[in-house]
Design an enzyme around this catalytic site. Structure first.
Site, PDB file in Angstrom:
ATOM      1  N   ASP A  81     -12.573  -7.805  -5.834  1.00 46.49           N
ATOM      2  CA  ASP A  81     -13.122  -6.445  -5.696  1.00 46.49           C
ATOM      3  C   ASP A  81     -14.651  -6.489  -5.675  1.00 46.49           C
ATOM      4  OD1 ASP A  81     -13.557  -3.731  -5.661  1.00 46.49           O
ATOM      5  OD2 ASP A  81     -13.009  -3.409  -7.770  1.00 46.49           O
ATOM      6  N   ASP A  85       0.854  -1.195   0.000  1.00 47.30           N
ATOM      7  CA  ASP A  85       0.000   0.000   0.000  1.00 47.30           C
ATOM      8  C   ASP A  85       0.889   1.244   0.000  1.00 47.30           C
ATOM      9  OD1 ASP A  85      -2.067   1.795   0.213  1.00 47.30           O
ATOM     10  OD2 ASP A  85      -2.472   1.393   2.329  1.00 47.30           O
ATOM     11  N   GLU A 107      34.264 -23.407  25.367  1.00 50.05           N
ATOM     12  CA  GLU A 107      35.715 -23.266  25.474  1.00 50.05           C
ATOM     13  C   GLU A 107      36.062 -21.878  26.008  1.00 50.05           C
ATOM     14  OE1 GLU A 107      39.674 -24.246  22.885  1.00 50.05           O
ATOM     15  OE2 GLU A 107      38.110 -23.118  21.880  1.00 50.05           O
ATOM     16  N   ASP A 138      39.639 -19.628  26.667  1.00 48.00           N
ATOM     17  CA  ASP A 138      41.100 -19.481  26.591  1.00 48.00           C
ATOM     18  C   ASP A 138      41.525 -18.446  27.627  1.00 48.00           C
ATOM     19  OD1 ASP A 138      40.848 -21.132  24.468  1.00 48.00           O
ATOM     20  OD2 ASP A 138      41.865 -19.865  23.013  1.00 48.00           O
ATOM     21  N   GLU A 153      41.397 -23.777  28.351  1.00 49.51           N
ATOM     22  CA  GLU A 153      42.721 -23.744  27.727  1.00 49.51           C
ATOM     23  C   GLU A 153      43.538 -22.780  28.569  1.00 49.51           C
ATOM     24  OE1 GLU A 153      44.521 -22.549  23.463  1.00 49.51           O
ATOM     25  OE2 GLU A 153      42.805 -23.901  23.385  1.00 49.51           O
ATOM     26  N   LYS A 189      43.841 -29.992  32.614  1.00 52.20           N
ATOM     27  CA  LYS A 189      44.903 -30.867  33.135  1.00 52.20           C
ATOM     28  C   LYS A 189      44.740 -31.023  34.648  1.00 52.20           C
ATOM     29  CE  LYS A 189      48.359 -29.907  29.591  1.00 52.20           C
ATOM     30  NZ  LYS A 189      47.663 -28.919  28.763  1.00 52.20           N
ATOM     31  N   HIS A 221      33.591 -24.214  19.859  1.00 47.27           N
ATOM     32  CA  HIS A 221      35.023 -23.873  19.828  1.00 47.27           C
ATOM     33  C   HIS A 221      35.161 -22.355  19.870  1.00 47.27           C
ATOM     34  CE1 HIS A 221      39.238 -24.103  18.787  1.00 47.27           C
ATOM     35  NE2 HIS A 221      39.071 -23.368  17.720  1.00 47.27           N
ATOM     36  N   SER A 254     -15.019  -1.096  -6.668  1.00 44.52           N
ATOM     37  CA  SER A 254     -14.484   0.262  -6.521  1.00 44.52           C
ATOM     38  C   SER A 254     -13.171   0.450  -7.273  1.00 44.52           C
ATOM     39  CB  SER A 254     -14.249   0.556  -5.034  1.00 44.52           C
ATOM     40  OG  SER A 254     -13.271  -0.350  -4.516  1.00 44.52           O
ATOM     41  N   ASP A 298      18.540 -20.609  -5.547  1.00 41.65           N
ATOM     42  CA  ASP A 298      18.104 -19.816  -6.696  1.00 41.65           C
ATOM     43  C   ASP A 298      19.062 -20.135  -7.844  1.00 41.65           C
ATOM     44  OD1 ASP A 298      17.150 -17.943  -8.454  1.00 41.65           O
ATOM     45  OD2 ASP A 298      17.899 -16.199  -7.362  1.00 41.65           O
ATOM     46  N   SER A 356      41.938 -34.796  23.366  1.00 45.79           N
ATOM     47  CA  SER A 356      41.433 -33.908  22.310  1.00 45.79           C
ATOM     48  C   SER A 356      42.216 -34.155  21.032  1.00 45.79           C
ATOM     49  CB  SER A 356      41.560 -32.441  22.734  1.00 45.79           C
ATOM     50  OG  SER A 356      40.713 -32.176  23.826  1.00 45.79           O
ATOM     51  N   HIS A 388      41.714 -14.849  22.237  1.00 46.12           N
ATOM     52  CA  HIS A 388      42.475 -15.782  21.403  1.00 46.12           C
ATOM     53  C   HIS A 388      43.926 -15.321  21.415  1.00 46.12           C
ATOM     54  CE1 HIS A 388      43.246 -18.339  17.761  1.00 46.12           C
ATOM     55  NE2 HIS A 388      42.428 -19.099  18.459  1.00 46.12           N
TER      56      HIS A 388
END
Length: 763
Positions: free
Chosen positions: A184, A148, A336, A338, A385, A436, A306, A188, A707, A522, A351
């Protein structure tokens, strides 16, 4: 238009009325970026619009349906940094679904802040609690307001043509005009209110659904209770209590009170059922915790993140407690952190040796205390860590104990030496540290002094075992690392490591001979892949009794992700991904953990919980006498697929659907439909695909809509991923998700799913 669609459902309260008048507030991005913006709730009550005070030209907007929650006060890092400048009662944070950045705002007064906080919360509550009928009404209202253009509350045919392009419909002009004239009723030359609803319904008429309805309806106008029961049993494979189920579904989805009273279902009610969560491809029983939660921790796949603190890449990205909040709200159970020495004597998280920003360890722990158990009651594992000095490790322990209190697990649950890991059920509400530890858990539980040299014990064991030279060299390296850890590890922190003691991995044989169930190793993604190739069955047997954590290669500086599926195929529990990075890998992740109430724990199949199992992903026949399943998927149609962001004005998608199986190597496969030219609104494919699946317990089913582009790579439109074991059979809608993993209603696919056992004669 709004009143026609909402009726008495949405009563404008005083807060909403004031929001519609508009308010000047500060939008804040950092301590130094604070700009005035004029915020206003639009007349649809679903859109918040704001513009800059200076120019008044640059406008932005967001939908109430994009908002997850509103946090009051200094509950973001940015607002906390401004706590001395702006009072708590004037500040609030708008939190969005998915990975979209939060919006931090400062109102001019506590009263204005409360108006927006309470008003937004009320609107979010209304959107969250909308039933299927109200959602459809809302979509109709949204489209009307978008189209509209002159805002006169009615639409002429030119505006309707513009609307069709916005809706991804390339419709013949004569056909569009016929639909317009049909709607309609007032003649109108414009559509308003109920006339537009009529036009929308004609536009969205689902011939493929009508055809199914008429197959089961004797008079093609309604489904009697018995006819609906036939449909549920024969097509939807509902077998238990079908009569009661049919009654309940009619009661919930039939819009006509007269039909409801007669226990019959109209085509409108039938469509509402098919489009609802009950008609979804995902088994609603799996939306709650339904698995046995009393098995040892190592018998579950555990949702693991991570570099949880990162919001972007791991070289220059922002570190934020928001990373922890988002992961926890998604049901993540292994985070995690660090830890490094902070310059002010308190540990920090970032990090290391990069340009990522830093956050105090104390803030991470405070966030954990607040959000750890909001999405799931089951235990959270904090993977530490540790790069801190002993002094700052002691401060870490003080903060962990002081903030987390009883939540922090500091000894075994029964005070005894564990012969196997406890269960998620036994560890509910507990935060477990992974890291550890000096010496064995047995020593501290038996009151042995810490001075007992662990290295001597290990040497004696090794002599008894008589290891080969190569393995002995590896073990000597272990001892060297252990000794180094003993010198640099705080006793206080070491004593907090109970069920997740980190130990170096030498070989599966070495682990079985020398390690305890509460110890774990790990692996980098590349090391894990090598072991999977060389010793798949040994890996499965290893993870049947001990936890294993996999983490991304350090070369992934852009925080990209590896494919987690091969690691799950050998039973690795903590397959850690970068949650901040969207893509196919996180789609698989969200797909696996969408089951079991999204609690972050998924029970592994029985053949992966046996330490003597013969199963290997390369040889699935090792799990005994079984035949493959034949999965037949018919991709019937699509509904209201979104336009691509930044697509050219007037462009319309050419959608195709790819169906993918992600399982053991022999089961993994993909097939795709042809593309439909210029129709994202109601494309019809009607194509069937067949897959053979040997290990359905490990298979994920993924639907991707793209797409089609002849000249370049196809654009992503939407996807949906779920465990094959959570798939409901029959005619089902698939409610598509964005690249971000958030819903994009009303975009969906309509499919038919059939699974049959393949007899041994056919193999």
């Amino acid at each position: 238009m709004t009143s026609v669609l909402y009726g008495a459902r949405l009563q404008l309260d005083e807060n909403m009325e004031r929001m519609q008048e508009g308010t000047m507030m500060r939008k804040v991005k950092s301590k130094n970026w604070k700009k005035q913006r004029y915020f206003m709730l639009k007349e649809d009550c679903m859109t918040i619009w704001y513009k800059s005070k200076m120019s008044g030209k640059a406008k932005s907007a967001f939908s109430v349906s994009d908002v997850e929650t509103v946090r009051e006060g200094h509950q973001s890092e940015v607002l906390q940094s401004l706590a001395e400048e702006f009072p708590d009662e004037c500040c609030f944070t708008v939190v969005f679904h998915g990975r979209r950045s939060n919006l931090d705002l400062i109102a001019g007064s506590a009263e204005e802040a409360q108006c927006w906080i309470q008003g937004l919360r009320r609107l979010v509550e209304i959107v969250t609690n909308m039933d299927q009928r109200e959602k459809i009404d809302q979509w109709i209202c949204d489209w009307f307001l978008k189209a509209d253009k002159d805002k006169d509350g009615r639409m002429n045919f030119k505006e309707v043509q513009h609307l069709l392009r916005m809706m991804n419909v390339a419709m013949n002009e004569d056909h569009a005009f016929r639909l317009f004239q049909m709607a309609d009723k007032s003649e109108s030359g414009t559509l308003e209110g109920e006339e537009f609803v009529l036009f929308y319904k004609a536009l969205t008429q689902r011939d493929e659904v009508l055809e199914i309805f008429q197959q089961y309806s004797e008079d093609s106008k309604k489904l009697t209770l018995l006819e609906f029961v036939d449909f549920l049993q024969q097509e939807q494979m509902e077998v238990d209590g079908t009569d009661e189920l049919a009654m309940e579904l009619i009661d919930r989805f039939e819009p006509s009170e007269t039909a409801k009273a007669r226990h019959v279902l109209s085509i409108d009610g039938f469509l509402m059922y098919l489009y609802s969560p009950d008609g979804s491809i995902f088994n609603p029983e799996h939306r709650k915790v339904f698995q046995d939660m009393s098995q040892p921790l190592c018998h579950y796949f555990i949702s693991s993140s991570h570099n949880t603190y990162l919001m972007e890449d791991q070289l220059r990205g922002q570190s934020s407690v928001e990373g922890y909040i988002r992961a926890l709200k998604r049901g993540c159970r292994c985070l995690e952190v660090d830890c490094w020495d902070g310059s002010n004597g308190e540990p920090i998280v970032y990090h290391g040796h990069t340009f990522t920003s830093k956050i105090p360890f104390r803030e991470v722990v405070t966030t954990l205390e607040k959000y750890a158990f909001r999405a799931s009651d089951y235990p959270v594992i904090l993977s530490i860590e540790n790069h801190c000095s002993i002094e700052q490790q002691d401060i870490m322990v003080q903060q962990l104990k002081g903030i987390l209190g009883e939540q922090l697990l500091t000894t075994t649950i029964d005070g005894r030496v564990p012969v196997q890991l406890p269960s998620p059920e036994e560890l509910k509400g507990k935060i477990i540290l992974k890291g550890k530890r000096i010496g064995y858990l047995e020593d501290s539980l038996n009151g042995q002094p810490d001075e007992v040299p662990e290295q001597e014990d290990m040497e004696e064991e090794e002599e008894e075992e008589g290891p080969e030279a190569e393995e002995e060299a590896l073990r000597n390296e272990d001892k060297r690392k252990e000794k180094k850890a003993k010198q640099s590890l705080s006793k206080e922190l070491s004593d907090c490591i109970v069920y997740c003691k980190s130990v170096p991995f030498c070989s599966f044989q070495h682990s079985r001979s020398h390690y305890k169930p509460y110890e774990m190793s790990s692996f980098t993604e590349s090391k894990a892949r090598k072991l999977i190739r060389e010793a798949g069955n040994d890996f499965v047997r290893h993870t049947a009794w001990q936890l294993a954590r996999i983490f991304p290669s350090g070369l992934r500086t852009d925080s990209s992700n590896y494919n987690p599926k091969p690691m799950w195929n050998v039973g690795c529990q903590m397959v850690a991904l970068n949650f901040q990075t969207a893509g196919a890998e996180m789609d698989l992740y969200d797909g696996l953990f969408s089951q079991n109430g999204r609690c972050g724990y998924v029970l592994k199949p029985s053949f992966m919980r046996d330490t003597e199992t013969n199963f290997s992903p390369e040889n699935p026949q090792g799990i005994g006498d079984r035949n493959p399943l034949t999965l037949i998927i018919k991709v019937i149609s699509g509904q209201q697929l979104p336009k691509m962001p930044n697509s050219k004005e007037g462009s319309i998608v050419d959608p195709l659907v790819r169906v993918e199986i992600h399982g053991v190597p022999g089961d993994s496969a993909k097939q795709e439909t042809k593309y439909i030219d210029n129709n994202g609104f109601n494309p019809q494919w009607g194509e069937s695909f067949q897959f053979q699946v040997w290990v359905p317990e490990l298979a994920l089913l993924r639907f991707v809509v793209e797409d089609y582009d002849m000249a370049s790579r196809n654009d992503f439109v939407g996807q949906y991923t779920l465990p094959l074991t959570s798939v409901k059979l029959g005619y089902r809608h698939i409610h598509l998700l964005s690249k971000d993993g958030t819903g994009i209603p009303p975009a969906s696919l309509f499919v038919h799913i059939h699974i049959r056992e393949t007899s041994s004669e056919t193999n």
